[in-house]
Write a protein that holds these residues in place. Structure first.
Motif, PDB file in Angstrom:
ATOM      1  N   LYS A   1       7.881  96.026  50.317  1.00  0.00           N
ATOM      2  CA  LYS A   1       7.928  94.835  49.465  1.00  0.00           C
ATOM      3  C   LYS A   1       7.712  95.221  48.008  1.00  0.00           C
ATOM      4  O   LYS A   1       8.377  94.704  47.116  1.00  0.00           O
ATOM      5  N   GLU A   2       6.777  96.117  47.798  1.00  0.00           N
ATOM      6  CA  GLU A   2       6.477  96.545  46.433  1.00  0.00           C
ATOM      7  C   GLU A   2       7.714  97.163  45.775  1.00  0.00           C
ATOM      8  O   GLU A   2       8.036  96.863  44.627  1.00  0.00           O
ATOM      9  N   GLY A   3       8.426  98.007  46.527  1.00  0.00           N
ATOM     10  CA  GLY A   3       9.644  98.617  45.997  1.00  0.00           C
ATOM     11  C   GLY A   3      10.719  97.595  45.709  1.00  0.00           C
ATOM     12  O   GLY A   3      11.419  97.676  44.688  1.00  0.00           O
ATOM     13  N   LEU A   4      10.861  96.614  46.587  1.00  0.00           N
ATOM     14  CA  LEU A   4      11.857  95.563  46.357  1.00  0.00           C
ATOM     15  C   LEU A   4      11.488  94.715  45.141  1.00  0.00           C
ATOM     16  O   LEU A   4      12.356  94.348  44.339  1.00  0.00           O
ATOM     17  N   ASN A   5      10.194  94.405  45.001  1.00  0.00           N
ATOM     18  CA  ASN A   5       9.746  93.636  43.834  1.00  0.00           C
ATOM     19  C   ASN A   5      10.003  94.399  42.540  1.00  0.00           C
ATOM     20  O   ASN A   5      10.455  93.818  41.550  1.00  0.00           O
ATOM     21  N   LYS A   6       9.741  95.705  42.535  1.00  0.00           N
ATOM     22  CA  LYS A   6      10.005  96.526  41.339  1.00  0.00           C
ATOM     23  C   LYS A   6      11.494  96.539  41.018  1.00  0.00           C
ATOM     24  O   LYS A   6      11.893  96.460  39.851  1.00  0.00           O
ATOM     25  N   TRP A   7      12.332  96.627  42.058  1.00  0.00           N
ATOM     26  CA  TRP A   7      13.774  96.641  41.841  1.00  0.00           C
ATOM     27  C   TRP A   7      14.231  95.320  41.236  1.00  0.00           C
ATOM     28  O   TRP A   7      15.034  95.300  40.298  1.00  0.00           O
ATOM     29  N   VAL A   8      13.718  94.205  41.741  1.00  0.00           N
ATOM     30  CA  VAL A   8      14.088  92.884  41.210  1.00  0.00           C
ATOM     31  C   VAL A   8      13.672  92.777  39.750  1.00  0.00           C
ATOM     32  O   VAL A   8      14.444  92.326  38.903  1.00  0.00           O
ATOM     33  N   GLN A   9      12.457  93.211  39.427  1.00  0.00           N
ATOM     34  CA  GLN A   9      11.984  93.151  38.053  1.00  0.00           C
ATOM     35  C   GLN A   9      12.832  94.024  37.126  1.00  0.00           C
ATOM     36  O   GLN A   9      13.183  93.610  36.030  1.00  0.00           O
ATOM     37  N   SER A  10      13.156  95.238  37.562  1.00  0.00           N
ATOM     38  CA  SER A  10      13.962  96.125  36.704  1.00  0.00           C
ATOM     39  C   SER A  10      15.368  95.585  36.544  1.00  0.00           C
ATOM     40  O   SER A  10      15.981  95.723  35.499  1.00  0.00           O
ATOM     41  N   THR A  11      15.904  94.940  37.585  1.00  0.00           N
ATOM     42  CA  THR A  11      17.233  94.357  37.506  1.00  0.00           C
ATOM     43  C   THR A  11      17.234  93.174  36.547  1.00  0.00           C
ATOM     44  O   THR A  11      18.167  92.996  35.766  1.00  0.00           O
ATOM     45  N   LYS A  12      16.173  92.371  36.555  1.00  0.00           N
ATOM     46  CA  LYS A  12      16.074  91.255  35.621  1.00  0.00           C
ATOM     47  C   LYS A  12      16.012  91.762  34.185  1.00  0.00           C
ATOM     48  O   LYS A  12      16.660  91.204  33.309  1.00  0.00           O
ATOM     49  N   LEU A  13      15.252  92.834  33.960  1.00  0.00           N
ATOM     50  CA  LEU A  13      15.144  93.390  32.616  1.00  0.00           C
ATOM     51  C   LEU A  13      16.488  93.917  32.129  1.00  0.00           C
ATOM     52  O   LEU A  13      16.862  93.718  30.995  1.00  0.00           O
ATOM     53  N   GLU A  14      17.249  94.592  32.990  1.00  0.00           N
ATOM     54  CA  GLU A  14      18.553  95.120  32.622  1.00  0.00           C
ATOM     55  C   GLU A  14      19.522  93.978  32.314  1.00  0.00           C
ATOM     56  O   GLU A  14      20.324  94.053  31.389  1.00  0.00           O
TER      57      GLU A  14
END
Length: 103
Positions: free
Chosen positions: A87-100
Protein backbone atom coordinates in the motif's frame (compact mmCIF):
# COMPACT_ATOMS: atom_id res chain seq x y z
CA UNK A 1 0.33 -65.69 27.22
CA UNK A 2 -2.75 -63.45 26.96
CA UNK A 3 -0.57 -60.39 26.25
CA UNK A 4 1.09 -62.04 23.27
CA UNK A 5 -2.29 -62.64 21.61
CA UNK A 6 -3.23 -58.96 21.83
CA UNK A 7 0.09 -57.62 20.54
CA UNK A 8 -0.65 -58.19 16.81
CA UNK A 9 -4.08 -56.62 17.23
CA UNK A 10 -2.55 -53.59 18.96
CA UNK A 11 0.02 -53.23 16.17
CA UNK A 12 -2.69 -53.36 13.50
CA UNK A 13 -4.81 -50.76 15.30
CA UNK A 14 -1.76 -48.50 15.72
CA UNK A 15 -0.87 -48.84 12.03
CA UNK A 16 -4.43 -48.01 10.94
CA UNK A 17 -4.54 -44.96 13.20
CA UNK A 18 -1.19 -43.75 11.82
CA UNK A 19 -2.42 -44.12 8.23
CA UNK A 20 -5.70 -42.30 8.86
CA UNK A 21 -4.05 -39.51 10.82
CA UNK A 22 -1.45 -39.06 8.06
CA UNK A 23 -4.20 -38.76 5.46
CA UNK A 24 -6.14 -36.30 7.62
CA UNK A 25 -3.06 -34.13 8.29
CA UNK A 26 -2.07 -34.24 4.61
CA UNK A 27 -5.50 -33.09 3.49
CA UNK A 28 -5.47 -30.30 6.06
CA UNK A 29 -2.09 -29.10 4.84
CA UNK A 30 -3.24 -29.19 1.20
CA UNK A 31 -6.37 -27.22 2.06
CA UNK A 32 -4.28 -24.65 3.90
CA UNK A 33 -1.76 -24.36 1.04
CA UNK A 34 -4.47 -24.05 -1.62
CA UNK A 35 -6.47 -21.54 0.35
CA UNK A 36 -6.67 -18.41 -1.76
CA UNK A 37 -8.12 -16.08 0.78
CA UNK A 38 -7.47 -12.45 -0.05
CA UNK A 39 -5.22 -10.57 2.26
CA UNK A 40 -7.20 -8.32 4.58
CA UNK A 41 -6.02 -4.93 3.37
CA UNK A 42 -7.17 -3.19 6.57
CA UNK A 43 -4.76 -5.24 8.64
CA UNK A 44 -1.93 -5.61 6.18
CA UNK A 45 0.16 -3.43 3.93
CA UNK A 46 0.58 -6.29 1.45
CA UNK A 47 -1.83 -6.53 -1.50
CA UNK A 48 -2.26 -9.05 -4.28
CA UNK A 49 -2.87 -7.99 -7.89
CA UNK A 50 -6.66 -7.92 -7.59
CA UNK A 51 -6.60 -6.09 -4.26
CA UNK A 52 -4.08 -3.53 -5.54
CA UNK A 53 -6.21 -2.90 -8.62
CA UNK A 54 -9.28 -2.40 -6.44
CA UNK A 55 -7.28 -0.13 -4.13
CA UNK A 56 -6.33 2.08 -7.12
CA UNK A 57 -9.80 1.70 -8.67
CA UNK A 58 -8.41 0.37 -11.96
CA UNK A 59 -8.56 -2.98 -13.71
CA UNK A 60 -5.98 -5.71 -13.16
CA UNK A 61 -4.81 -5.43 -16.76
CA UNK A 62 -4.30 -1.67 -16.38
CA UNK A 63 -2.27 -2.22 -13.22
CA UNK A 64 -0.12 -4.84 -14.95
CA UNK A 65 0.41 -2.50 -17.90
CA UNK A 66 1.41 0.37 -15.59
CA UNK A 67 3.65 -1.73 -13.36
CA UNK A 68 5.47 -3.56 -16.15
CA UNK A 69 5.75 -0.60 -18.50
CA UNK A 70 9.04 1.06 -19.34
CA UNK A 71 10.06 3.56 -16.69
CA UNK A 72 7.35 2.46 -14.30
CA UNK A 73 7.74 3.49 -10.70
CA UNK A 74 5.15 1.08 -9.32
CA UNK A 75 7.14 -1.30 -7.19
CA UNK A 76 6.06 -4.92 -6.92
CA UNK A 77 7.50 -8.36 -6.54
CA UNK A 78 6.45 -11.50 -8.34
CA UNK A 79 6.54 -14.79 -6.44
CA UNK A 80 5.40 -18.01 -8.10
CA UNK A 81 3.56 -16.01 -10.74
CA UNK A 82 1.70 -13.89 -8.19
CA UNK A 83 2.13 -10.13 -8.03
CA UNK A 84 2.57 -8.53 -4.62
CA UNK A 85 2.28 -4.80 -4.00
CA UNK A 86 2.53 -2.68 -0.88
CA UNK A 87 0.00 0.00 0.00
CA UNK A 88 2.81 2.36 0.88
CA UNK A 89 4.40 1.85 -2.55
CA UNK A 90 1.10 2.40 -4.32
CA UNK A 91 0.46 5.57 -2.29
CA UNK A 92 3.93 6.90 -3.18
CA UNK A 93 3.30 6.14 -6.85
CA UNK A 94 -0.04 7.99 -6.78
CA UNK A 95 1.56 11.00 -5.10
CA UNK A 96 4.48 11.12 -7.56
CA UNK A 97 2.07 10.75 -10.48
CA UNK A 98 -0.03 13.66 -9.18
CA UNK A 99 3.09 15.81 -8.87
CA UNK A 100 4.18 14.98 -12.44
CA UNK A 101 0.71 15.75 -13.79
CA UNK A 102 0.61 19.15 -12.04
CA UNK A 103 3.97 20.30 -13.40
Amino acid sequence: MEKNKLLPLAIIILAISIVFSSIWIGQSLKAFANKNTPVNSQQNDILGLEEAAKYLNISKSELLYLSEGKGSTINYIKINGKYIFSKEGLNKWVQSTKLEAQQ
